[in-house]
Design a protein around this motif. Structure first.
Motif, PDB file in Angstrom:
ATOM      1  N   THR A  63       0.838  -1.208   0.000  1.00 10.87           N
ATOM      2  CA  THR A  63       0.000   0.000   0.000  1.00 10.87           C
ATOM      3  C   THR A  63       0.873   1.257   0.000  1.00 10.87           C
ATOM      4  O   THR A  63       0.625   2.195  -0.757  1.00 10.87           O
ATOM      5  N   ARG A  64       1.926   1.272   0.820  1.00  9.67           N
ATOM      6  CA  ARG A  64       2.811   2.445   0.907  1.00  9.67           C
ATOM      7  C   ARG A  64       3.591   2.673  -0.384  1.00  9.67           C
ATOM      8  O   ARG A  64       3.906   3.808  -0.726  1.00  9.67           O
ATOM      9  N   LEU A  65       3.920   1.604  -1.064  1.00  9.02           N
ATOM     10  CA  LEU A  65       4.755   1.712  -2.268  1.00  9.02           C
ATOM     11  C   LEU A  65       3.935   1.929  -3.541  1.00  9.02           C
ATOM     12  O   LEU A  65       4.484   2.237  -4.593  1.00  9.02           O
ATOM     13  N   GLN A  66       2.636   1.844  -3.439  1.00  7.26           N
ATOM     14  CA  GLN A  66       1.774   1.860  -4.628  1.00  7.26           C
ATOM     15  C   GLN A  66       1.967   3.104  -5.495  1.00  7.26           C
ATOM     16  O   GLN A  66       1.968   3.009  -6.723  1.00  7.26           O
ATOM     17  N   ARG A  67       2.156   4.259  -4.918  1.00  4.18           N
ATOM     18  CA  ARG A  67       2.308   5.463  -5.751  1.00  4.18           C
ATOM     19  C   ARG A  67       3.648   5.501  -6.491  1.00  4.18           C
ATOM     20  O   ARG A  67       3.794   6.182  -7.494  1.00  4.18           O
ATOM     21  N   ARG A  68       4.622   4.737  -6.028  1.00  2.00           N
ATOM     22  CA  ARG A  68       5.920   4.686  -6.697  1.00  2.00           C
ATOM     23  C   ARG A  68       6.021   3.531  -7.697  1.00  2.00           C
ATOM     24  O   ARG A  68       6.785   3.596  -8.646  1.00  2.00           O
ATOM     25  N   LYS A  69       5.294   2.452  -7.406  1.00  2.00           N
ATOM     26  CA  LYS A  69       5.272   1.276  -8.281  1.00  2.00           C
ATOM     27  C   LYS A  69       3.811   0.874  -8.423  1.00  2.00           C
ATOM     28  O   LYS A  69       3.275   0.170  -7.579  1.00  2.00           O
TER      29      LYS A  69
END
Length: 195
Positions: A63-69
């Protein structure tokens, strides 16, 4: 806390001018052996609770990484490999994720002005010193994460557990505060009770 660390991640990779240091044959052999196992990450767990903790960590980090990947499969594969390689090297996954954020902004094909490559901005000389000599392999996700984690573990050992100095050595800025502070600041965004 996320804003100051993420502000350090520009379109350019952040690797410093890490220098090639002479390695004793025994150290080179140990590092080469640590790099050598090319099997894909296969975590194993002693208990159901440990496996559930890992799955909770994986869900939260995804969830935390979703905007980057954005692509789910790519994101999960990256997180699985990061967790595996972090644990394999005796490192905290949040620290490795913070380092990747600062070094490459989670970009697989990042290249710094000093020539460092990939997620963890591994210098090509490491491929010659402890790998197979092919620096192009440093763009392979697991290879890059394995090299980066093994190198950071080596620097932690050289610096007798002093994370501040080990991070500086990793970046080629040993003794200066900017890089270790950036990584430790970015690390905070990746902390999780199960990771």
């Amino acid at each position: 806390m996320l804003a100051p660390a993420s502000a350090l991640v520009s379109r350019h990779a952040q690797a410093g001018a890490q220098v090639e240091e002479p390695l004793a044959d025994s150290v080179r052999g140990a590092l080469s052996a640590a790099i050598g196992n090319s099997a894909p990450p296969k975590p194993s767990f002693d208990s159901t609770e440990a496996r559930l903790a890992y799955l909770r960590w994986l869900g939260a980090m995804s969830t935390r990484l979703q905007r980057r990947k954005a692509e789910h499969i790519t994101r999960v594969e990256f997180l699985e490999a990061t967790w595996y390689e972090s644990k394999r090297a005796g490192l905290e996954p949040a620290l490795v994720l913070g380092l990747v954020q600062v070094e490459s902004g989670f970009r697989k094909y990042a290249i710094s002005s000093a020539g460092a490559r990939g997620y963890m901005q591994v210098m090509p000389f490491w491929a010659r010193l402890i790998g197979d000599g092919d620096p192009s392999r440093l763009f392979h996700m697991q290879t890059n994460l394995r090299f980066g984690c093994v190198i950071l573990r080596h620097y932690l050992d050289v610096e007798r557990g002093d994370l501040f100095m080990a991070l500086g050595r990793y970046n080629g800025s040993r003794g200066r505060a900017e890089y270790p502070r950036a990584v430790l600041g970015a690390r905070k965004a990746w902390l999780h009770p199960d990771g």
